[in-house]
Design an enzyme around this catalytic site. Structure first.
Site, PDB file in Angstrom:
ATOM      1  CD  GLU A   1      -2.931  -1.202   0.376  1.00 21.55           C
ATOM      2  OE1 GLU A   1      -3.191  -0.150  -0.225  1.00 21.55           O
ATOM      3  OE2 GLU A   1      -3.543  -2.264   0.175  1.00 21.55           O
TER       4      GLU A   1
ATOM      5  CB  CYS B   1      -1.578   7.181   1.635  1.00 22.56           C
ATOM      6  SG  CYS B   1      -3.003   6.343   2.351  1.00 22.56           S
TER       7      CYS B   1
END
Ligand code: NAD
Length: 517
Positions: free
Chosen positions: A254, A288
């Site tokens: 990720e 993010c």
């Protein structure tokens, strides 16, 4: 500055005593708002890490034999503990990351949401599934889900509690052990998460925490793990993925993003401007999935710009352990310097600062003002790479095709946000963006908090995903148990092979016709 009451020396020393460290020395973990040392964090040597895996593996043998119901009981209790101990968790997240308390609180919500989802879903996912075999009636196959063993988790500093603990929940529920390596800066909240899990009944030793700098800990961790769950930058993800590949173990990566927001001409500007503040400056721009590029239609650009700049000026930036500040600190002085370098580079190459654009040493050592830039181009650091701070670039566009092309003009593909009054139209535009997550009339939470749908990045933003069925199944191996009740395959005694060929071809035709797979 007064630390939160719960953050006492004895509490911190108890937390860090869990980290195995025979000869690794220690690392000074500091309070971000003051720069003062909070605790000496022990550092794990390769031998400590291997021993942690061995201990987790021993505990996992028994844990994997527990009936699922008994395992789930632990997570039901843990769910309540995370809510009742919420204040302490928020305190720890705040002292180690410097984020605003509002955001630290929101981070804690991820755990009960993930636990709640898999408590409900796990029995279905882990139950053996019967499938048809190659020959109807007499053959079948069972899909059995076996835990992989011990999962290694490497977590970043921006959501230390969520990434350190949430990703472990489905791994543990599936019957695995876990060894987590948090970032040194933010090891306290994950350590407390493991303490709470043990209080909820998780067998001691099953969930280990090892600490150290990434390049020191990473290789041994990956070499001992049966699967790696990594959250962090794209550059590190590549290193982790390479090693996992060489070891022939699975990895979920990720990674970073350079996320666009598209404001269509029919967007509700009140809502869009308010959301844009969170998109650009939430968690001080260290999410993010946060927004670093905004594309606004020509017809509303000027109005959006003036309202957004005004609202940004009014944001309350502050260092305090209450819910007053809307924007907190960056995680470290190094991160603040990195953000400043992106802004300086953009300005030197011709970008304009509409608001912010400077560090705020008067507030704290790692504070940077919420910043809006105009005129950012792809030859600037802030134009291509992830700045990962409270800095956003505004751009205008005149056609949908242009907006989509600009949004897609990046190596990343983690998140996108599309705003419009006509929802179907906004969905249609959103689906044209090459991004693992797309939020319509929201920034990121709707997609991320929909725990039933897998969430992950495409392009350079990652491989695999968390949440949804695959968020748990990725931590299992599928064992295919084929069962044949009667020997019927192959030519019967005495029959020619030619007859057998005809028979098989006819059989396949009939099965196709009757839709038998
Ligand atoms: P990072 O890659 O520098 O570090 C992440 C973790 O990896 C840390 O624990 C670090 O110690 C460790 N690490 C560093 N080098 C290593 C190595 N060689 N081997 C093994 N481990 C190593 O990232 P960061 O700066 O801590 O975190 C910010 C990044 O994380 C941003 O790019 C952000 O977008 C990304 N992120 C992505 C998601 C997502 O879900 N996609 C979520 C949060 C953060």
């Amino acid at each position: 500055m007064l630390r939160p009451d719960s953050v006492t020396d004895s509490f911190l020393n108890r937390l860090v005593s869990r980290v195995p460290s025979t000869a690794g020395g220690s690392w000074k973990l500091t309070e971000v708002y003051s720069g003062e040392v909070l605790v000496e964090l022990p550092q794990s040597t390769p031998a400590d890490i291997s021993a942690a895996f061995a201990a987790s593996r021993r505990a996992q043998e028994e844990w994997s034999q527990w009936p699922l119901k008994k395992r789930l009981k632990v997570f039901k209790k843990f769910h309540s503990l995370v809510l009742s101990e919420n204040e302490t968790i928020v305190d720890l997240i705040q002292v180690e990351s410097g984020k605003a308390r509002r955001m630290a609180f929101e981070e804690t919500l991820d755990i009960p949401m993930v636990a709640g989802y898999y408590i409900k879903r796990a029995a279905r996912l882990l139950a053996p599934k019967k499938h048809a075999g190659p020959v109807p009636v007499v053959s079948s196959s069972l899909e059995i889900r076996q835990p992989k063993g011990v999962v290694g988790i490497i977590a970043p500093w921006n959501f230390p509690f969520a990434t350190g603990i949430s990703d472990a929940i489905p791994a543990l529920i599936a019957g695995n052990g876990v060894v987590v390596k948090p970032d040194n800066k933010t090891a306290l909240s994950p350590l407390y998460g493991v303490e709470l899990l043990e209080r909820a009944g998780l067998p001691k030793g099953l969930f280990q925490v090892v600490c150290g700098e990434g390049p020191d800990v990473g290789p041994t961790l990956i070499d001992n793990a049966n699967y790696v769950m990594f959250t962090g930058s794209t550059a590190t993800g590549r290193v982790i993925g390479e090693r996992a590949g060489r070891n022939l173990i699975g990895a979920c990566l990720e990674l970073g993003g350079k996320n666009p927001m598209i404001v269509l001409p029919d967007a509700n500007l009140d809502e869009t401007v308010k959301a844009a503040l969170f998109g650009a400056f939430g968690n001080t721009g260290q999410i993010c999935m946060h927004i670093e590029r905004m594309y606004i239609h020509d017809s509303i650009y000027d109005e959006f710009r003036s309202r957004f700049v005004e609202a940004t000026k009014n944001l309350r930036v502050g260092a305090s352990y209450d819910f007053e500040p809307e924007v907190g600190s960056l995680v470290s002085v190094e991160q603040k310097d990195r953000v400043a370098s992106h802004v300086e580079d953009a300005v030197a190459k011709g970008a304009t600062v509409l608001v912010g654009g400077r560090a705020l040493p008067e507030v704290g050592p790692a504070f940077f003002a919420p910043t809006i830039l105009e005129g950012v181009t792809k030859d600037m650091l802030a134009g291509v790479g992830e700045t990962f701070g409270p800095v956003v670039a505004l751009h205008r566009y005149s056609s949908e095709d242009e907006a989509v092309a600009l949004a897609n003009d990046t190596d990343y593909g983690l998140n996108a946000s599309v705003w419009g009054g006509d929802i179907d139209n906004a969905i249609r535009v959103g689906r044209r963006i090459h991004s693992g997550n797309v939020n319509i009339n929201d920034i990121l939470a709707t997609a991320y908090a929909s725990k039933g749908t897998p969430s992950g990045g495409v392009k350079q933003s990652g491989v695999g995903g968390r949440h949804g069925d695959q968020g748990l199944l990725k931590y299992t191996d599928c064992q295919n148990v084929g069962i044949l009740r009667k020997q019927v395959m192959g030519a019967p005694e005495g029959a020619s092979f030619e007859d057998n060929v005809k028979q098989q071809i006819t059989g396949l035709r009939v099965m196709r016709k009757l839709n038998i797979r």
